[in-house]
Structures are given as structure tokens and as C-alpha cells.
Design an enzyme around this catalytic site. Sequence first.
Site, PDB file in Angstrom:
ATOM      1  N   SER A  51      36.421  32.948  32.789  1.00 38.69           N
ATOM      2  CA  SER A  51      35.436  31.966  33.843  1.00 38.69           C
ATOM      3  C   SER A  51      35.844  32.206  34.839  1.00 38.69           C
ATOM      4  O   SER A  51      36.866  31.813  35.724  1.00 38.69           O
ATOM      5  CB  SER A  51      35.775  30.384  33.305  1.00 38.69           C
ATOM      6  OG  SER A  51      34.954  30.197  33.461  1.00 38.69           O
ATOM      7  N   GLY A  63      31.084  21.033  32.032  1.00 43.60           N
ATOM      8  CA  GLY A  63      30.931  20.308  33.520  1.00 43.60           C
ATOM      9  C   GLY A  63      31.707  20.290  34.453  1.00 43.60           C
ATOM     10  O   GLY A  63      31.685  20.474  35.794  1.00 43.60           O
ATOM     11  N   PHE A  64      33.200  20.601  33.921  1.00 46.80           N
ATOM     12  CA  PHE A  64      34.326  20.371  34.780  1.00 46.80           C
ATOM     13  C   PHE A  64      35.433  21.248  34.103  1.00 46.80           C
ATOM     14  O   PHE A  64      35.496  20.926  32.953  1.00 46.80           O
ATOM     15  CB  PHE A  64      35.118  19.371  34.783  1.00 46.80           C
ATOM     16  CG  PHE A  64      33.470  17.848  35.419  1.00 46.80           C
ATOM     17  CD1 PHE A  64      33.854  17.843  36.793  1.00 46.80           C
ATOM     18  CD2 PHE A  64      32.806  17.205  34.657  1.00 46.80           C
ATOM     19  CE1 PHE A  64      32.744  17.117  37.401  1.00 46.80           C
ATOM     20  CE2 PHE A  64      32.224  16.410  35.194  1.00 46.80           C
ATOM     21  CZ  PHE A  64      32.351  15.542  36.616  1.00 46.80           C
ATOM     22  N   MET A  98      24.155  25.677  32.530  1.00 48.58           N
ATOM     23  CA  MET A  98      24.090  24.138  32.298  1.00 48.58           C
ATOM     24  C   MET A  98      23.810  23.538  32.842  1.00 48.58           C
ATOM     25  O   MET A  98      23.785  22.820  33.364  1.00 48.58           O
ATOM     26  CB  MET A  98      25.053  23.437  32.318  1.00 48.58           C
ATOM     27  CG  MET A  98      26.783  24.207  31.510  1.00 48.58           C
ATOM     28  SD  MET A  98      28.326  23.195  31.276  1.00 48.58           S
ATOM     29  CE  MET A  98      28.616  25.623  32.858  1.00 48.58           C
ATOM     30  N   GLY A 107      39.745  21.899  33.461  1.00 47.81           N
ATOM     31  CA  GLY A 107      40.912  21.235  33.820  1.00 47.81           C
ATOM     32  C   GLY A 107      40.950  20.179  32.838  1.00 47.81           C
ATOM     33  O   GLY A 107      41.510  19.443  32.631  1.00 47.81           O
ATOM     34  N   ASP A 167      34.801  28.152  23.931  1.00 51.05           N
ATOM     35  CA  ASP A 167      35.188  27.544  25.974  1.00 51.05           C
ATOM     36  C   ASP A 167      35.302  26.672  25.753  1.00 51.05           C
ATOM     37  O   ASP A 167      35.022  25.544  25.664  1.00 51.05           O
ATOM     38  CB  ASP A 167      34.153  27.855  26.385  1.00 51.05           C
ATOM     39  CG  ASP A 167      33.661  27.991  27.529  1.00 51.05           C
ATOM     40  OD1 ASP A 167      35.176  27.439  28.591  1.00 51.05           O
ATOM     41  OD2 ASP A 167      32.477  27.688  28.468  1.00 51.05           O
ATOM     42  N   GLY A 168      36.261  26.603  26.597  1.00 51.54           N
ATOM     43  CA  GLY A 168      36.387  25.288  27.189  1.00 51.54           C
ATOM     44  C   GLY A 168      38.718  24.885  27.121  1.00 51.54           C
ATOM     45  O   GLY A 168      39.253  24.492  25.563  1.00 51.54           O
ATOM     46  N   SER A 212      44.364  27.480  32.251  1.00 51.40           N
ATOM     47  CA  SER A 212      44.680  26.929  30.523  1.00 51.40           C
ATOM     48  C   SER A 212      45.504  28.559  30.522  1.00 51.40           C
ATOM     49  O   SER A 212      46.801  28.326  29.642  1.00 51.40           O
ATOM     50  CB  SER A 212      44.771  26.741  29.500  1.00 51.40           C
ATOM     51  OG  SER A 212      43.398  24.845  29.567  1.00 51.40           O
ATOM     52  N   HIS A 229      25.416  30.831  32.028  1.00 49.30           N
ATOM     53  CA  HIS A 229      26.093  30.037  30.160  1.00 49.30           C
ATOM     54  C   HIS A 229      24.991  29.069  31.470  1.00 49.30           C
ATOM     55  O   HIS A 229      25.956  28.319  32.841  1.00 49.30           O
ATOM     56  CB  HIS A 229      27.552  29.177  30.648  1.00 49.30           C
ATOM     57  CG  HIS A 229      27.648  27.722  30.163  1.00 49.30           C
ATOM     58  ND1 HIS A 229      28.840  27.452  29.979  1.00 49.30           N
ATOM     59  CD2 HIS A 229      26.931  27.525  29.423  1.00 49.30           C
ATOM     60  CE1 HIS A 229      28.995  26.278  29.307  1.00 49.30           C
ATOM     61  NE2 HIS A 229      27.481  26.394  28.514  1.00 49.30           N
ATOM     62  N   MET A 271      25.067  25.548  36.543  1.00 48.55           N
ATOM     63  CA  MET A 271      24.692  23.956  37.015  1.00 48.55           C
ATOM     64  C   MET A 271      24.001  23.470  37.706  1.00 48.55           C
ATOM     65  O   MET A 271      23.727  24.232  38.822  1.00 48.55           O
ATOM     66  CB  MET A 271      25.988  23.130  37.034  1.00 48.55           C
ATOM     67  CG  MET A 271      27.535  23.568  36.638  1.00 48.55           C
ATOM     68  SD  MET A 271      28.777  22.757  36.121  1.00 48.55           S
ATOM     69  CE  MET A 271      29.821  23.678  35.940  1.00 48.55           C
ATOM     70  N   GLY A 312      40.336  30.013  31.865  1.00 46.12           N
ATOM     71  CA  GLY A 312      40.250  29.157  32.629  1.00 46.12           C
ATOM     72  C   GLY A 312      41.367  28.938  33.460  1.00 46.12           C
ATOM     73  O   GLY A 312      42.740  30.487  33.080  1.00 46.12           O
ATOM     74  N   HIS A 321      32.851  35.958  32.450  1.00 45.12           N
ATOM     75  CA  HIS A 321      31.318  34.771  32.233  1.00 45.12           C
ATOM     76  C   HIS A 321      31.399  33.480  33.752  1.00 45.12           C
ATOM     77  O   HIS A 321      32.459  32.982  34.210  1.00 45.12           O
ATOM     78  CB  HIS A 321      32.478  33.901  30.940  1.00 45.12           C
ATOM     79  CG  HIS A 321      31.927  32.673  30.965  1.00 45.12           C
ATOM     80  ND1 HIS A 321      31.001  32.279  30.136  1.00 45.12           N
ATOM     81  CD2 HIS A 321      31.895  31.082  31.623  1.00 45.12           C
ATOM     82  CE1 HIS A 321      30.278  31.116  29.953  1.00 45.12           C
ATOM     83  NE2 HIS A 321      31.117  30.535  30.175  1.00 45.12           N
TER      84      HIS A 321
END
Length: 217
Positions: free
Chosen positions: A8, A142-143, A68, A145, A173-174, A197, A66, A37, A195, A33
Amino acid sequence: MERLICPSMMCADFSSLKEEVKALDEAGTDIFHIDFMDGVYVPNFGMGLQDFEFIRKATNKLVDVHLMIQNPAEYVEKFADMGADIIYFHPETDLHPARTLDKIRSKGKKAGIAINPGTAIETISELLPLVDYIMVMTVNPGFAGQPYLAYVEPKIEKLVQLQKDYHYEVMVDGAISPAVIERLSKIGVKGFVLGTSALFGKEKSYQEIIPELKGAL
């Protein structure tokens, strides 16, 4: 079955973006990716058109976007013409999502939908024959972390099971950690958007991390 590692790029170091793309590319990235937004559909702003254009020119690997945003159909041609290989949007942001999916495919691109943690499969079932990819959000969009939402996993399992009737791939994703990659890959998830993580901001280099993550698959 080969799994896809998708950095990401919102989480990359923008002070040295050229070097970041090169290092990720050489380490074995499958898809870059890019989050776009509008500050309306999600209360934040992601990467810009110039960022997308720079990354697209800096790699021969696949690049997805992506969206959004509200009214994503208005941006399909722009991103397709700029070189996006896969275009995702959220069906609830579009009055005619089936038409938008057809528009993406008519530009010779892969069509994808992104579904939020609270989105039921039943609400997008009519679109399943029309998509190449389904990206399940395991955080609210949208965010970066945010914590991983494990309650989404039964939905992921169901979408994998439904694949036998369709022709899409399941992505997630996330807050995707190495443990999540290992667990979901066993279910049958194809691709992982990564990302902080699992990939960015670590002591190890991308050349070390990405092969390890692929090994976990």
C-alpha cells in the site's frame, strides 16, 4: 497457488519514493496498490494523481487504484488512460455499479469492487459475475494504522467458497499482519494489501520481508 503481495503505497516513505518503488519492485512486489480518496466518502485524502503517475512510470509491475470516492465512474477513464491495471471502487458510491464495471472492462482493465467490514455479501451478489477482483476491507476505509477486524473473516471465507461459481479473485486490505497472511492464505485468499502491519517501517529490508511473507504462503 501463487499469492500476491501488494504494498500500500500510502504507507511508503515519500521523501525517497523513487528508491522505495525500486526496492519494492526488486524484492518481489506483485501489485503496487494506490489509494485515492476524496475527503467525502472517507474523511481523509489519499495519494494524488501525480503520485500515481510517478509510480506507474517507475515500474513495469501491475498497479491498481482503490477509489474511495463518490461517483467513481467519472474517474475510470482517467486512471485507465494513466495506466492502472486494476480499478477498484465501492459499489455503494455509484448509482450504476454494473455499468461502471463494464466501463472499466471496456477500457481493457481488470474490474474490482471493494467491500467494507459492514457490507453484506447479499448487497453485492448481483455484481459477482461482473468482477475480476473482490477486495475485502478488514478495517474501515480511509486511514492507515487501524486495528484488524477479525469478525470479517466469515465473509471472506464465504466469498472464497463462492468463487467456484464465478471468476474473481479475493484480496484483503487493512492491518494485514504476517499471522493474518498465513491464516487467510489457508482459506484461499489470493492477494494481500500490506501497510505498516507487515511491510513498511520495519528494521528489515523489503528484500528480506517480502520473500519471508511469500514463504509464509
